[in-house]
Design a protein around this motif. Structure first.
Motif, PDB file in Angstrom:
ATOM      1  N   VAL A 201       0.853  -1.177   0.000  1.00  0.00           N
ATOM      2  CA  VAL A 201       0.000   0.000   0.000  1.00  0.00           C
ATOM      3  C   VAL A 201       0.894   1.233   0.000  1.00  0.00           C
ATOM      4  CG1 VAL A 201      -1.647   1.358   1.353  1.00  0.00           C
ATOM      5  CG2 VAL A 201      -1.948  -1.117   1.134  1.00  0.00           C
ATOM      6  N   GLU A 202       0.731   2.073  -0.994  1.00  0.00           N
ATOM      7  CA  GLU A 202       1.581   3.265  -1.105  1.00  0.00           C
ATOM      8  C   GLU A 202       1.033   4.341  -0.164  1.00  0.00           C
ATOM      9  OE1 GLU A 202       4.141   5.525  -4.528  1.00  0.00           O
ATOM     10  OE2 GLU A 202       3.291   3.534  -4.782  1.00  0.00           O
ATOM     11  N   THR A 203       1.568   4.367   1.044  1.00  0.00           N
ATOM     12  CA  THR A 203       1.032   5.238   2.087  1.00  0.00           C
ATOM     13  C   THR A 203       1.485   6.687   1.950  1.00  0.00           C
ATOM     14  OG1 THR A 203       2.866   4.580   3.530  1.00  0.00           O
ATOM     15  CG2 THR A 203       0.804   3.352   3.738  1.00  0.00           C
ATOM     16  N   GLY A 204       2.486   6.933   1.109  1.00  0.00           N
ATOM     17  CA  GLY A 204       2.977   8.304   0.924  1.00  0.00           C
ATOM     18  C   GLY A 204       3.066   8.657  -0.539  1.00  0.00           C
ATOM     19  N   ALA A 205       2.023   8.338  -1.306  1.00  0.00           N
ATOM     20  CA  ALA A 205       2.049   8.544  -2.758  1.00  0.00           C
ATOM     21  C   ALA A 205       2.476   9.966  -3.109  1.00  0.00           C
ATOM     22  CB  ALA A 205       0.670   8.254  -3.359  1.00  0.00           C
ATOM     23  N   SER A 262       7.072  -2.779  -4.703  1.00  0.00           N
ATOM     24  CA  SER A 262       8.235  -2.478  -3.864  1.00  0.00           C
ATOM     25  C   SER A 262       7.767  -2.149  -2.460  1.00  0.00           C
ATOM     26  CB  SER A 262       9.023  -1.291  -4.416  1.00  0.00           C
ATOM     27  OG  SER A 262      10.036  -0.900  -3.497  1.00  0.00           O
ATOM     28  N   ASP A 263       8.347  -2.811  -1.484  1.00  0.00           N
ATOM     29  CA  ASP A 263       7.983  -2.548  -0.095  1.00  0.00           C
ATOM     30  C   ASP A 263       8.526  -1.210   0.399  1.00  0.00           C
ATOM     31  OD1 ASP A 263       6.609  -4.975   0.154  1.00  0.00           O
ATOM     32  OD2 ASP A 263       8.468  -6.063   0.606  1.00  0.00           O
ATOM     33  N   LEU A 264       9.390  -0.570  -0.356  1.00  0.00           N
ATOM     34  CA  LEU A 264       9.938   0.719   0.068  1.00  0.00           C
ATOM     35  C   LEU A 264       8.877   1.820   0.102  1.00  0.00           C
ATOM     36  CD1 LEU A 264      13.402   0.906  -1.751  1.00  0.00           C
ATOM     37  CD2 LEU A 264      12.866   0.061   0.541  1.00  0.00           C
ATOM     38  N   ALA A 269       7.771   4.323   8.774  1.00  0.00           N
ATOM     39  CA  ALA A 269       8.747   4.914   9.697  1.00  0.00           C
ATOM     40  C   ALA A 269       9.130   6.326   9.249  1.00  0.00           C
ATOM     41  CB  ALA A 269       9.989   4.038   9.768  1.00  0.00           C
ATOM     42  N   PRO A 270       9.364   7.237  10.193  1.00  0.00           N
ATOM     43  CA  PRO A 270       9.811   8.589   9.816  1.00  0.00           C
ATOM     44  C   PRO A 270      11.153   8.528   9.093  1.00  0.00           C
ATOM     45  CG  PRO A 270       9.119   8.521  12.116  1.00  0.00           C
ATOM     46  CD  PRO A 270       9.189   7.104  11.650  1.00  0.00           C
ATOM     47  N   HIS A 271      11.303   9.325   8.048  1.00  0.00           N
ATOM     48  CA  HIS A 271      12.581   9.362   7.337  1.00  0.00           C
ATOM     49  C   HIS A 271      13.537  10.268   8.104  1.00  0.00           C
ATOM     50  CE1 HIS A 271      15.551  10.198   4.193  1.00  0.00           C
ATOM     51  NE2 HIS A 271      15.131   9.089   3.618  1.00  0.00           N
ATOM     52  N   ALA A 341       7.313  13.547   7.175  1.00  0.00           N
ATOM     53  CA  ALA A 341       7.667  12.760   5.987  1.00  0.00           C
ATOM     54  C   ALA A 341       8.136  11.373   6.408  1.00  0.00           C
ATOM     55  CB  ALA A 341       8.746  13.469   5.189  1.00  0.00           C
ATOM     56  N   THR A 342       7.521  10.346   5.827  1.00  0.00           N
ATOM     57  CA  THR A 342       7.875   8.969   6.144  1.00  0.00           C
ATOM     58  C   THR A 342       8.856   8.418   5.108  1.00  0.00           C
ATOM     59  OG1 THR A 342       6.047   8.092   4.819  1.00  0.00           O
ATOM     60  CG2 THR A 342       5.586   8.592   7.136  1.00  0.00           C
ATOM     61  N   ALA A 343       9.408   7.265   5.434  1.00  0.00           N
ATOM     62  CA  ALA A 343      10.260   6.577   4.470  1.00  0.00           C
ATOM     63  C   ALA A 343       9.456   6.213   3.213  1.00  0.00           C
ATOM     64  CB  ALA A 343      10.843   5.320   5.109  1.00  0.00           C
ATOM     65  N   ALA A 344       8.176   5.896   3.392  1.00  0.00           N
ATOM     66  CA  ALA A 344       7.328   5.576   2.241  1.00  0.00           C
ATOM     67  C   ALA A 344       7.180   6.773   1.316  1.00  0.00           C
ATOM     68  CB  ALA A 344       5.952   5.120   2.724  1.00  0.00           C
ATOM     69  N   TYR A 345       6.983   7.942   1.893  1.00  0.00           N
ATOM     70  CA  TYR A 345       6.839   9.146   1.073  1.00  0.00           C
ATOM     71  C   TYR A 345       8.124   9.437   0.307  1.00  0.00           C
ATOM     72  CZ  TYR A 345       6.745  14.083  -0.121  1.00  0.00           C
ATOM     73  OH  TYR A 345       6.841  15.273  -0.804  1.00  0.00           O
ATOM     74  N   VAL A 346       9.247   9.350   0.981  1.00  0.00           N
ATOM     75  CA  VAL A 346      10.528   9.610   0.320  1.00  0.00           C
ATOM     76  C   VAL A 346      10.786   8.560  -0.758  1.00  0.00           C
ATOM     77  CG1 VAL A 346      13.025   9.754   0.666  1.00  0.00           C
ATOM     78  CG2 VAL A 346      11.480  10.836   2.308  1.00  0.00           C
TER      79      VAL A 346
END
Length: 424
Positions: A201-205, A262-264, A269-271, A341-346
């Motif tokens: 799930v792309e939580t920080g599209a 991609s699980d990235l 987690a916060p970046h 900003a999360t790791a997902a967003y970055v």
């Protein structure tokens, strides 16, 4: 629904043949009609099933609005079969599926079953914004809208859909849903489907940065002019065909499914340093775009720009993509990031930044190859390198077409179920 391991992306012609077969097998229940004609003279086919409802209980599903996102047509056929098999789905409701909104673009982007990111980009095409059926109204005056857009808005005016769903796909990343209005409760079945099918799930599209998010992977479009609109949708989204359904108290959902996962893009987690990461991405974006621009500038005098069959549309798309990049580069270099900003967003921003110059290079390479230009080998090495780096960085894993279709279908049905429950 059955998952077929060898399923591939159907062409617009194959979609029309399948739609005709369904109409012939189920007369009186399924109908196939021509809803318009593309700029190139290709038919726009509408497959309808269930009640012929004019009272606002219609669902309009739009596939193929982006030529490089071919999963929607297969999903539309899957939904049609599901509606045929399950009478409860058509209880007082009409389902209308536009099988391919941009058949001209689909004819230029050929990806029946890609084996790698490089294979996917060998025949890549994505038209510039003003030539995209859904987005054109936000960029062009009404008297210059393409016929595909006019056909789509005419369908919305005719059907007055309570729900419009636009089926999209991303090359690499995760799944998410954009909504023009919130649909309470959608996050739970959406997340359950993604988990069962091993789709992140792309939580920080990246193109929904800062938007209200009532649940993981669910984003509600902000009003135009708000700070949350960002650089990805700087134009008035209310002019797009997504918002045309609002004239009839309808809601639009844009459902994205990845070709490679991609699980990235699913890491909450916060970046540790989002500003530094965006600055690095901005630098890389500018460097890579500059490489493509230099090849284009050197090669352009000898390219057949008047060839509307191939070179002209590809070059328009290359130019539009390269013109878009400086605005994004400037925003990232300026440190515009969400408060948390999360790791997902970055990760999503990283993918977006790799995607743009790669697309421009891939489309330019097609023109150079066709013209037998001497720069083609140099650019091919670049495209090959960027595809490999993209896949390696994101540990890309292929999502079978049938799995993409299953997830999109589940999400469409869940959206309608929750929306219908609210409006009974």
């Amino acid at each position: 629904m059955t998952l077929f391991r060898d399923m591939r992306y159907p062409t617009p012609h194959e979609l029309a043949l399948a739609g005709r077969a369904l109409a012939d097998e189920h007369p009186g229940l399924v109908r196939l009609r021509r809803a318009g004609t593309s700029r190139g003279g290709r038919p726009l086919w509408l497959l309808s099933a269930g009640a012929d409802s004019s009272g606002g209980r219609n669902v309009l599903v739009v596939a193929g609005a982006h030529a490089n996102e071919p999963v929607g047509g297969a999903t539309a056929l899957s939904l049609a079969r599901r509606v045929i098999q399950e009478p409860a789905l058509r209880d007082g409701c009409g389902w209308h599926l536009l099988l391919c909104a941009d058949p001209d673009g689909a004819a230029l982007h050929r990806t029946p079953r890609p084996y790698s990111l490089l294979d996917y980009h060998r025949h890549f095409f994505r038209p510039p914004g003003p030539e995209q059926p859904e987005w054109a109204p936000s960029l062009l005056p009404p008297d210059r809208l393409p016929p595909e857009t006019l056909a789509l808005t005419a369908l919305i005016d005719e059907l007055r859909p309570r729900l419009q769903v636009s089926l999209h796909g991303t090359d690499l990343g995760g799944s998410w849903v954009q909504l023009t209005r919130d649909v309470p409760g959608l996050a739970e079945p959406f997340g359950k489907s993604a988990a069962e099918l091993r789709i992140p799930v792309e939580t920080g599209a990246s193109d929904a940065a800062g938007w209200p998010s009532p649940g993981p992977g669910i984003f509600v479009m902000p009003h135009a002019g708000s700070e949350a609109t960002g650089v990805f949708h700087p134009d008035d989204t209310r002019l797009s065909t997504w918002y045309h359904a609002h004239r009839y108290d309808g809601t639009t959902a844009i459902v994205e499914a990845p070709m490679w996962a991609s699980d990235l893009v699913d890491d909450p987690a916060p970046h540790p340093d989002p500003r530094g990461a965006l600055a690095a991405f901005a630098h890389r974006l500018g460097e890579e775009a500059g490489q493509v621009a230099r090849v284009l500038a050197a090669a352009r005098p000898g390219l057949p720009a008047d060839d509307e069959a191939l070179a002209a549309p590809l070059l328009r798309a290359v130019d539009w993509t390269l013109e878009l990049i400086p605005r994004i580069e400037q925003a990232w270099a300026g440190g515009e990031v969400p408060a948390e900003a999360t790791a997902a967003y970055v990760g999503s921003i990283d993918a977006f930044g790799r995607r743009l110059p790669l697309r421009a290079a891939a489309m330019l390479l097609r023109v150079l190859r066709s013209a037998g230009h001497g720069s083609a080998p140099e650019l091919e090495r670049l495209v090959t390198l960027w595809c490999a780096a993209f896949a390696d960085r994101f540990q890309a894993r292929w999502v079978p077409v049938a799995t993409q279709v299953e997830h999109q279908s589940r999400t469409v049905l869940a959206t309608w179920a929750r929306l219908a429950a609210l409006t009974r």
